[in-house]
Design a protein around this motif. Structure first.
Motif, PDB file in Angstrom:
ATOM      1  N   ILE B   7      11.392 -47.747   6.459  1.00 43.82           N
ATOM      2  CA  ILE B   7      10.724 -48.380   7.484  1.00 43.82           C
ATOM      3  C   ILE B   7      11.356 -49.723   7.274  1.00 43.82           C
ATOM      4  N   ILE B   8      11.599 -50.284   8.416  1.00 48.63           N
ATOM      5  CA  ILE B   8      11.755 -51.850   8.429  1.00 48.63           C
ATOM      6  C   ILE B   8      10.732 -52.551   9.190  1.00 48.63           C
ATOM      7  N   PHE B   9      10.307 -53.783   8.728  1.00 43.20           N
ATOM      8  CA  PHE B   9       9.369 -54.460   9.496  1.00 43.20           C
ATOM      9  C   PHE B   9      10.122 -55.695  10.264  1.00 43.20           C
ATOM     10  N   ALA B  10      10.326 -55.446  11.672  1.00 42.44           N
ATOM     11  CA  ALA B  10      11.072 -56.440  12.342  1.00 42.44           C
ATOM     12  C   ALA B  10      10.478 -56.873  13.473  1.00 42.44           C
ATOM     13  N   TYR B  11       9.017 -57.008  13.220  1.00 40.18           N
ATOM     14  CA  TYR B  11       8.175 -57.784  14.140  1.00 40.18           C
ATOM     15  C   TYR B  11       7.746 -59.216  14.017  1.00 40.18           C
ATOM     16  N   HIS B  12       8.294 -59.697  12.686  1.00 36.64           N
ATOM     17  CA  HIS B  12       7.699 -61.288  12.669  1.00 36.64           C
ATOM     18  C   HIS B  12       8.513 -62.108  13.563  1.00 36.64           C
ATOM     19  N   ASP B  13       7.893 -63.137  14.265  1.00 36.88           N
ATOM     20  CA  ASP B  13       8.760 -64.017  14.725  1.00 36.88           C
ATOM     21  C   ASP B  13       8.553 -65.401  14.049  1.00 36.88           C
ATOM     22  N   THR B 100      -2.045 -58.871  12.783  1.00 35.92           N
ATOM     23  CA  THR B 100      -2.247 -59.858  11.542  1.00 35.92           C
ATOM     24  C   THR B 100      -1.711 -59.777  10.400  1.00 35.92           C
ATOM     25  N   GLY B 101      -1.109 -58.295  10.295  1.00 35.93           N
ATOM     26  CA  GLY B 101      -0.684 -58.140   8.807  1.00 35.93           C
ATOM     27  C   GLY B 101       0.199 -56.902   8.674  1.00 35.93           C
ATOM     28  N   THR B 102       0.838 -56.780   7.631  1.00 39.43           N
ATOM     29  CA  THR B 102       1.875 -55.527   7.369  1.00 39.43           C
ATOM     30  C   THR B 102       0.972 -54.141   7.590  1.00 39.43           C
ATOM     31  N   MET B 103      -0.247 -54.117   7.056  1.00 34.40           N
ATOM     32  CA  MET B 103      -1.208 -53.026   7.186  1.00 34.40           C
ATOM     33  C   MET B 103      -1.458 -52.796   8.497  1.00 34.40           C
ATOM     34  N   GLU B 104      -1.632 -53.623   9.337  1.00 33.03           N
ATOM     35  CA  GLU B 104      -1.843 -53.388  10.687  1.00 33.03           C
ATOM     36  C   GLU B 104      -0.769 -52.713  11.560  1.00 33.03           C
ATOM     37  N   ALA B 105       0.601 -53.532  11.227  1.00 34.38           N
ATOM     38  CA  ALA B 105       1.685 -52.900  11.536  1.00 34.38           C
ATOM     39  C   ALA B 105       1.876 -51.425  11.332  1.00 34.38           C
ATOM     40  N   LEU B 106       1.786 -50.989  10.046  1.00 36.15           N
ATOM     41  CA  LEU B 106       1.814 -49.733   9.539  1.00 36.15           C
ATOM     42  C   LEU B 106       0.824 -48.752  10.384  1.00 36.15           C
ATOM     43  N   ALA B 108      -0.358 -49.358  13.102  1.00 38.25           N
ATOM     44  CA  ALA B 108       0.163 -49.123  14.663  1.00 38.25           C
ATOM     45  C   ALA B 108       1.018 -47.906  14.712  1.00 38.25           C
ATOM     46  N   VAL B 109       1.613 -47.351  13.712  1.00 39.97           N
ATOM     47  CA  VAL B 109       2.867 -46.465  13.861  1.00 39.97           C
ATOM     48  C   VAL B 109       2.298 -45.419  12.904  1.00 39.97           C
ATOM     49  N   SER B 110       1.076 -45.318  12.564  1.00 39.65           N
ATOM     50  CA  SER B 110       0.609 -44.456  11.708  1.00 39.65           C
ATOM     51  C   SER B 110       1.060 -42.790  11.731  1.00 39.65           C
ATOM     52  N   SER B 111       1.113 -42.489  13.072  1.00 38.28           N
ATOM     53  CA  SER B 111       1.401 -41.181  13.455  1.00 38.28           C
ATOM     54  C   SER B 111       2.774 -40.966  13.413  1.00 38.28           C
ATOM     55  N   TYR B 112       3.672 -41.820  13.458  1.00 34.03           N
ATOM     56  CA  TYR B 112       4.930 -41.749  13.152  1.00 34.03           C
ATOM     57  C   TYR B 112       5.161 -41.427  11.693  1.00 34.03           C
ATOM     58  N   ILE B 113       4.398 -42.117  10.969  1.00 38.55           N
ATOM     59  CA  ILE B 113       4.703 -42.185   9.196  1.00 38.55           C
ATOM     60  C   ILE B 113       4.081 -40.765   9.045  1.00 38.55           C
ATOM     61  N   GLY B 114       2.644 -40.168   9.594  1.00 40.22           N
ATOM     62  CA  GLY B 114       2.414 -38.979   9.086  1.00 40.22           C
ATOM     63  C   GLY B 114       3.309 -37.738   9.551  1.00 40.22           C
TER      64      GLY B 114
END
Lengths: 397, 370
Positions: B7-13, B100-106, B108-114
């Motif tokens: 999982i790569i976090f690529a949302y930061h600007d 607002t943070g990495t946990m929120e980003a995760l 947001a895609v929790s069904s994918y991770i599940g």
């Protein structure tokens, strides 16, 4: 799927005059001009001309060529209703079939492949020429002239003409005479070895020629003279751009040097890109002591010496105090500190030891020539390789 | 198939990257002459044989999509699974604005991770400049028996704000958070190997407690609850690129051969989208020292301590010192540039002089004509 024109690329030649450079690879996969291999030119020309089906006829040392071409993706030839196909010789039922015995025989053995596409015309190409040509324009002229065969020709000096296939043109503009290496050329139009045939016509001639025990199954020697003798319409397509045959050490070196002149052939023109398959490497690095003048340098190179009038392929290393002048360095060559390489071609992966001296500048003598080191060898520190010499596997050949 | 999913976090600007991220995320920032920062995360995963990867993105992702395409350059264009780009899709209706943070980003895609098949997840930043040997990290993680492994730097890292202190059992005893300066323990590269069930449980617990931040909230909670975390120390160069200054420093670092050897080792190549092209041509009047130059350039001027991307033209008599010139820029004749970062496709007319400061180079935005 019916095609107007498909291409057949003759890539099976041994390239014996390049000897040390073609011991392990076929001539079309010899590196050229920094980023390229020779076959990139006809493949890119095909893609840029809208010809999306290319058969590559291989025979001699095809392994590297096969993996280089792969799916044809770098040239955008990975299309679903065509693409690039490697065509090695093969045996059929009852052990029919054999090695390709000549250029015409190679096409004869692949009649079934061509029939698959049911093309109106077939473009025959060589894998050892450096040029940018719009085959679509040649095809247009072929169709307009209603010729059985159109041959790309280039104007050459009368002296060059004695070494080439020469066409004479009649009053109607069609080819009326063809002579292979004439002592006294009657014309200055030389065949470039690029043909567009009407496929039905070529198919018939190939089958007839195959049955002729006296034929050497060659386009220049057999097929074209027979067509001419039978009164078929042969049309010259006059090509004015840059075109070089790179079949000898000298011509390979010359053509590489030509790449340093942006006026002879412009490789930076985005409207006619020459594509290649290349490993992804970091940009080249010019170090503390680097001097790079009038040269071509490719990704992955690390230069800390003096490089002038030279062509460097990917991942070449030139150590501090080393000099590379008027030379062609193929991928992965290392020139250790203090070595001098001048007027030379160095094969892939070869290491030139510290203080060694390869080649020399022209001195006007008979024996002078471009020095050549084959691939994957090590030239000992402080060793000397004479101009014109060819080193392969550590021995002079 | 490996039992690990990337999982790569690529949302930061990253606002501190200023104009550099005006039209892109930090992950798609051009770097070192031909790469984008996310190439490091994608290549690290690819080189460990991990081809099932999700890229979490949120906005300004046009350049990222364009760069990654089908994932072919990293062999992640597969007939089943492979690379997936993950825009926000799992958030509650009322949510607007940035994560607002990495946990929120995760979340947001929790069904994918599940739904992923693998039992372990590797979390990485898209703006981490490091060539991680994830094979070695996975071996260490499996040997430790821990629920999670934090991948850390072997040197001080100005761009991270957390570090891990180990207890006597060799596992993490506590995490330190700091704004600036040195800290105790191993500086975090903000890359983690997690057992998927533990990660999903942590996401769930954080959602119920309204905890959004990974390092400030989730990790301390995980450790408090008795979660076992090991540390794997990455030997070699690493930077998280969060500020324009950090970008300039990392770019200068790449001019040092030893750093390049650590970031571009021959056995773990950094892969990127291939640009068609030709070798670089040096004219009669050129010279180039301590500089990186990509293919497809025409150089007829003098370069010092600079990084030149693909497709750049530099005219006769021009001198560049300590510059980063991105793809497709055209520099005329007798131009002087010092401490300048030119974004893509800028042009500088003949005789232009532009000098920034060494500490903070002048940023010339994309498509500028000077």
């Amino acid at each position: 799927m019916k095609k107007s024109c498909i291409a057949m690329l003759l890539a099976g030649g041994q390239g014996s005059r390049l000897y040390a450079l073609t011991q392990d690879v076929a001539k079309p996969s010899v590196p050229f001009g920094g980023k390229y291999r020779i076959i990139d030119f006809p493949l890119s020309n095909c893609a840029n001309s809208g010809i999306d089906t290319v058969g590559v006829l291989t025979q001699y040392k095809p392994l590297q060529l096969n993996s280089y071409i792969g799916t044809g993706q770098p040239w955008d030839l990975d299309v679903s209703d065509g693409g690039v196909y490697i065509l090695p010789p093969y045996l059929g039922a009852h052990e029919q079939g054999s090695w390709f015995t000549g250029t015409a025989n190679a096409i004869y053995q692949n009649i079934a492949f061509i029939d698959n596409y049911n093309p109106d015309n077939v473009l025959i190409l060589s894998g050892d020429h450096i040029y940018k040509m719009d085959y679509a324009d040649m095809l247009r002229e072929h169709l307009e002239s209603n010729a059985a065969l159109t041959i790309a020709v280039q104007q050459v000096s009368l002296e060059e003409a004695t070494r080439m296939g020469i066409m004479s043109v009649g009053e109607d503009g069609a080819i009326c005479e063809f002579e292979e290496k004439p002592k006294h050329p009657k014309s200055d139009l030389a065949s470039m070895g690029i043909y567009v045939f009407n496929w039905k016509m070529l198919r018939r001639y190939l089958i007839e020629d195959e049955a002729d025990p006296n034929s050497s199954k060659d386009f220049g020697k057999n097929i074209i003279p027979k067509m001419l003798a039978n009164g078929e319409k042969l049309w010259p397509y006059r090509f004015k751009g840059y075109w070089r045959d790179v079949g000898t050490i000298t011509s390979l070196w010359d053509a590489n040097m030509d790449m340093l002149s942006t006026t002879l052939i412009n490789l930076y023109d985005p409207s006619w890109p020459i594509a290649s398959r290349s490993p992804v490497l970091p940009p080249h690095y010019a170090g503390e002591n680097a001097e790079i003048i009038h040269s071509i340098v490719t990704e992955g190179c690390e230069i800390d010496g003096h490089v002038e009038n030279s062509v460097l392929s990917a991942s070449v290393k030139v150590g501090a105090g080393a000099k590379v002048l008027y030379s062609v360095l193929m991928p992965g060559v290392t020139v250790e500190p203090g070595a001098v390489v001048e007027y030379a071609i160095i094969g892939e992966g070869t290491k030139i030891g510290a203080g060694a001296h390869i080649g020399s500048e022209p001195d006007g003598s008979e024996g002078w020539g471009v020095a050549t080191c084959g691939p994957n060898i090590e030239i000992r520190p402080d060793a000397t390789v004479a101009p014109g010499a060819m080193i392969y596997n550590g021995e002079e050949v | 198939m490996r039992d690990y999913h990337g999982i790569i976090f690529a949302y930061h600007d990253e606002p501190a990257l200023r104009e550099l991220t005006a039209h892109r995320t930090a992950a798609s920032l051009p770097f070192c002459g031909r790469y984008r920062l996310i190439d490091f995360a994608l290549s690290s995963l690819r080189n460990a044989g991990i081809l099932d990867v999700g890229v979490i993105m949120q906005r300004d992702y046009q350049s990222l999509l364009d760069h990654i395409g089908s994932g072919k350059a990293w062999d992640m264009s597969r007939s089943t699974r492979g690379l997936r780009m993950l825009p926000p899709f799992g958030l509650p209706q009322y949510h607007t604005g940035d994560y607002t943070g990495t946990m929120e980003a995760l979340l947001a895609v929790s069904s994918y991770i599940g739904n992923i098949d693998e039992n372990n997840v590797i979390l990485m930043l898209g703006n981490l400049c490091a060539n991680l040997d994830l094979d070695a990290a996975i071996r260490a993680h499996e040997a430790s028996g821990a629920d999670a492994t934090a991948i850390c730097a072997d040197h001080e890292l100005p761009s991270t704000h957390s570090s891990y202190v180990l207890g006597e059992d060799g596992l993490v005893s506590r995490m330190e958070m700091f704004r600036v300066g040195a800290s105790e323990g191993h500086p975090s590269l903000e890359a983690y190997i997690f057992r998927k069930d533990k990660l999903l449980a942590l996401m769930d617990a954080c959602e119920r407690r309204n905890l959004h931040r990974f390092h400030r909230d989730a990790v301390p909670f995980f450790l408090e609850q008795g979660g076992k975390m090991a540390v794997y120390v990455h030997p070699g160069y690493a930077r998280i690129i969060r500020t324009a200054e950090g970008y300039v420093e990392a770019s200068r670092d790449m001019l040092v051969p030893e750093n390049r050897r650590q970031v571009f080792p021959a056995d773990r190549p950094v892969r990127t989208k291939e640009h068609e092209g030709v070798s670089t041509y040096y004219g009669e009047n050129s010279s180039s020292r301590r500089s990186l130059v990509a293919d497809n350039c025409i150089i007829d001027g003098d370069l010092r301590d600079s990084t030149i991307f693909s497709g750049v033209k530099i005219g006769k008599g021009s001198t560049l010192e300590d510059c980063i010139i991105m793809r497709g820029c055209t520099i005329g004749e007798n131009v002087t540039l010092k401490h300048v970062i030119a974004d893509k496709a800028c042009s500088f007319s003949d005789g232009t002089v532009l000098i920034g400061s060494e500490k903070l180079p002048t940023l010339v935005p994309k498509n500028s004509k000077i």
